[in-house]
Design an enzyme around this catalytic site. Structure first.
Site, PDB file in Angstrom:
ATOM      1  N   ARG A 346       0.985  -1.303   0.410  1.00 12.79           N
ATOM      2  CA  ARG A 346       0.155  -0.111  -0.257  1.00 12.79           C
ATOM      3  C   ARG A 346       0.583   1.285  -0.211  1.00 12.79           C
ATOM      4  O   ARG A 346       0.253   2.540  -0.737  1.00 12.79           O
ATOM      5  CB  ARG A 346      -0.983   0.115   1.002  1.00 12.79           C
ATOM      6  CG  ARG A 346      -2.254  -0.704   0.828  1.00 12.79           C
ATOM      7  CD  ARG A 346      -3.348  -0.900   2.267  1.00 12.79           C
ATOM      8  NE  ARG A 346      -3.263   0.311   2.180  1.00 12.79           N
ATOM      9  CZ  ARG A 346      -4.398   1.446   1.881  1.00 12.79           C
ATOM     10  NH1 ARG A 346      -5.104   0.687   0.463  1.00 12.79           N
ATOM     11  NH2 ARG A 346      -4.640   2.564   2.123  1.00 12.79           N
ATOM     12  N   PHE A 367      -0.547   5.766  11.799  1.00 12.78           N
ATOM     13  CA  PHE A 367      -1.141   4.517  11.230  1.00 12.78           C
ATOM     14  C   PHE A 367       0.042   3.646   9.747  1.00 12.78           C
ATOM     15  O   PHE A 367       0.364   3.293   9.903  1.00 12.78           O
ATOM     16  CB  PHE A 367      -2.567   4.719  11.107  1.00 12.78           C
ATOM     17  CG  PHE A 367      -3.015   5.171  11.971  1.00 12.78           C
ATOM     18  CD1 PHE A 367      -3.203   3.268  12.862  1.00 12.78           C
ATOM     19  CD2 PHE A 367      -3.173   5.701  12.721  1.00 12.78           C
ATOM     20  CE1 PHE A 367      -4.115   2.664  14.228  1.00 12.78           C
ATOM     21  CE2 PHE A 367      -3.460   5.997  14.248  1.00 12.78           C
ATOM     22  CZ  PHE A 367      -4.193   4.482  14.384  1.00 12.78           C
ATOM     23  N   GLU A 368      -0.312   5.036   8.922  1.00 13.26           N
ATOM     24  CA  GLU A 368      -0.152   5.208   7.315  1.00 13.26           C
ATOM     25  C   GLU A 368       0.493   5.757   6.375  1.00 13.26           C
ATOM     26  O   GLU A 368       0.059   6.752   6.081  1.00 13.26           O
ATOM     27  CB  GLU A 368      -0.879   4.421   6.460  1.00 13.26           C
ATOM     28  CG  GLU A 368      -1.224   3.264   4.759  1.00 13.26           C
ATOM     29  CD  GLU A 368      -2.394   2.684   4.432  1.00 13.26           C
ATOM     30  OE1 GLU A 368      -1.933   1.742   4.604  1.00 13.26           O
ATOM     31  OE2 GLU A 368      -2.711   3.656   4.413  1.00 13.26           O
ATOM     32  N   GLN A 369       2.042   6.003   6.684  1.00 16.27           N
ATOM     33  CA  GLN A 369       3.240   6.742   5.904  1.00 16.27           C
ATOM     34  C   GLN A 369       3.883   6.073   5.171  1.00 16.27           C
ATOM     35  O   GLN A 369       4.225   5.221   4.897  1.00 16.27           O
ATOM     36  CB  GLN A 369       3.761   7.517   7.110  1.00 16.27           C
ATOM     37  CG  GLN A 369       3.975   8.326   8.219  1.00 16.27           C
ATOM     38  CD  GLN A 369       4.504   8.871   8.901  1.00 16.27           C
ATOM     39  OE1 GLN A 369       5.956   9.570   8.796  1.00 16.27           O
ATOM     40  NE2 GLN A 369       4.067   9.137  10.405  1.00 16.27           N
TER      41      GLN A 369
END
Length: 527
Positions: A346, A367-369
């Site tokens: 991702r 969370f999502e870097q």
């Protein structure tokens, strides 16, 4: 000769293991993915990154973990048949609770696939596994006590409630009684237990004094594994707390090992502070010779407690060379990591011509870097990349980042401004916590074409440079404070204990997954 540190840049909590003539060191990776770094050497001088074993969702998922949490203090061992790795995944930093979950994974080959984890306990952190010569296995960790003042075993720091020991069986898990075998010295903050056995004695190594300048390696011993344990006559085996001018500071947290001919060695973590007492390279790994004395206690070879800067060994260290990555394969170069998530697909893909980053959440996300970065390993260096990006609005951005954590970074980002069009934005988060306020250093209009971005770091100062196409790089923006990108920046050493990274990032704050391509990444050490 060995030049300490042997593992440079963010490589703390070294657990060392020898199998025949091969040495392995496992170090903490905290919120960086994949989890745990394992380096290999045959001469103790030159080390090669050989494995990051925690690389599947079943083994490690750190989405939501705070900064400086995640994988703490792994313990690597070999029982004559296979490798064992014990680790903690810490889910909370601030407040009374820690929520620290301990697991065990195994592998037949150090560089092979490691098993899915076996859960052990959540009573504390910094676990280790000791293989006794009778075949029994013993699990150790420090116990966390959240109850409040006066409830713990060590008056100096009562949340650190001593080292607990319990037998562990591969088929049955923890068995028998839990025994608290050591409460620590008056220095307190007793953690990171490791056991070894020699001449009928069980020797216990622990870290004390926290992650800062009072750090130390403390030792105790007992004839029975369950204790009682007697303190070393000198209390500490290794520390720099009494030698403030020594070039290696924050010395502590290591493990004993012997060479095939019986020479004792002990790893330790350390920091190399620059003037003003800041460590841009974080906590690194060193090693020292250990002599055994007539009273049956080990002591640092040469006397004292401060570790050696050099150790004579019959090998020569490989020189540090520039590294140029062009992303023309399908594999991410081994020095790079990302943050928290076990789903890298991702975040990035390798197209065969570029590293394509899919913009996700902000540089402040838990969370999502989409941040792909490598460790800073030198006090002076330069790094550069070329970005292909045409952001349609100011909510998308991609570029070069020097990064410590969510509230300590500098970034040069290709973005879009309604008045300027495509532009380069210089922005920092200068250690502000809570709030993570941003400091803006200006917008620079960009014509069409690939954007080359570089950064030069020299000790406490860094400066970005930029060019379009083949034009010469030109300095942009002000000199920036590189001391922010250190353990001591922002909240300080006891709240930050990882290390500095430099890398490539992409953000899409609309959530639509806009992407940018990076053609290369150069990392060049400087004197």
């Amino acid at each position: 000769m060995i030049e300490n540190p042997i593992l440079r840049g963010f490589n703390p909590d070294p657990s060392i293991c020898r199998v025949g003539g091969d040495y392995y060191i496992a170090t903490s990776t905290f919120e960086w993915y994949p989890g745990v770094q394992i380096h290999h050497s045959t001469d103790l001088v030159n080390w090669t990154l050989i494995s990051r074993p925690l690389r599947r969702p079943a083994q490690l998922d750190m989405r939501g973990n705070p900064d400086s949490c995640g994988v703490w203090a792994p313990c690597l061992s070999h029982d004559g048949q296979r490798f064992w790795l014990v680790y903690t995944d810490v889910k909370r930093f601030d407040g009374a609770f820690k929520d620290a979950h301990n697991y065990i994974v195994t592998a037949d080959r150090i560089d092979g696939d490691w098993s899915d984890p076996t859960y052990v306990t959540s009573s504390g952190f910094d676990p280790s596994l000791f293989h006794d010569d009778d075949g029994r296995k013993w699990f150790l960790n420090m116990r966390w006590n959240h109850r409040g003042t006066g409830t713990g075993l060590n008056p100096a720091h009562d949340a650190f409630d001593g080292i607990e020991l319990q037998e562990w069986h591969p088929d049955h898990g923890l068995v028998g009684d839990v025994t608290t075998i050591f409460a620590g010295s008056s220095l307190g903050l007793t953690e990171a237990p490791h056991l070894f056995k020699k001449n009928g004695w069980y020797y216990l190594t622990v870290a004390e004094g926290g992650t800062g300048y009072d750090h130390a390696v403390t030792m105790a011993r007992s004839k029975a594994i369950t204790g009682p344990y007697d303190m070393h006559p000198d209390i500490h085996l290794l520390t720099a707390r009494f030698t403030p001018d020594h070039p290696l500071q924050r010395v502590g947290h290591g493990q004993y090992v012997e060479t095939p001919d019986g020479q004792g060695l002990h790893t330790f973590l350390c920091g190399r502070p620059l003037p003003g007492q800041f460590c841009p390279l974080g906590r690194e790994t060193g090693i020292a010779r250990i002599d055994w004395h007539a009273d049956g206690w080990p002591r640092l070879a040469g006397g004292g407690m401060a570790p050696p800067v050099t150790v004579d060994m019959p090998a020569q260290r490989r020189p540090d060379l520039p590294i140029h990555r062009h992303f023309q394969t399908r594999d991410l170069p081994p020095e790079f990591q990302w943050l928290r998530t076990p789903y890298p697909e991702r975040l990035f893909t390798l197209t065969g011509q570029a590293l394509r980053l899919t913009g996700r959440e902000s540089l402040g996300s838990f969370f999502e870097q989409s941040l792909i970065a490598r460790r800073q390993e030198h006090l002076a260096y330069s790094a550069a990349t070329t970005v292909l990006a045409d952001p349609p609005n100011w909510q998308r951005a991609a570029g070069l980042v020097t990064y410590y954590n969510r509230h300590k970074f500098h970034a040069a980002l290709v973005t879009h401004d309604p008045a300027l069009g495509r532009c380069l934005s210089l922005v920092s988060c200068l250690g502000d916590w809570p709030g993570e306020a941003l400091t803006h250093h200006g917008l620079y209009r960009l014509p069409d074409g690939p954007v080359r971005i570089a950064v030069q770091v020299i000790g406490p100062t860094q400066r970005f440079r930029m060019a379009i196409g083949d034009a010469p790089l030109a300095e942009i923006g002000p000199d920036l404070d590189a001391r922010i990108i250190s353990d001591e920046g922002g909240r300080g050493e006891h709240a930050s204990f990882t290390g500095a990274f430099v890398g490539m990032a992409a953000m899409d704050l609309t959530g639509q997954g806009w992407s940018a391509d990076f053609l290369h990444f150069d990392y060049i050490p400087a004197p």
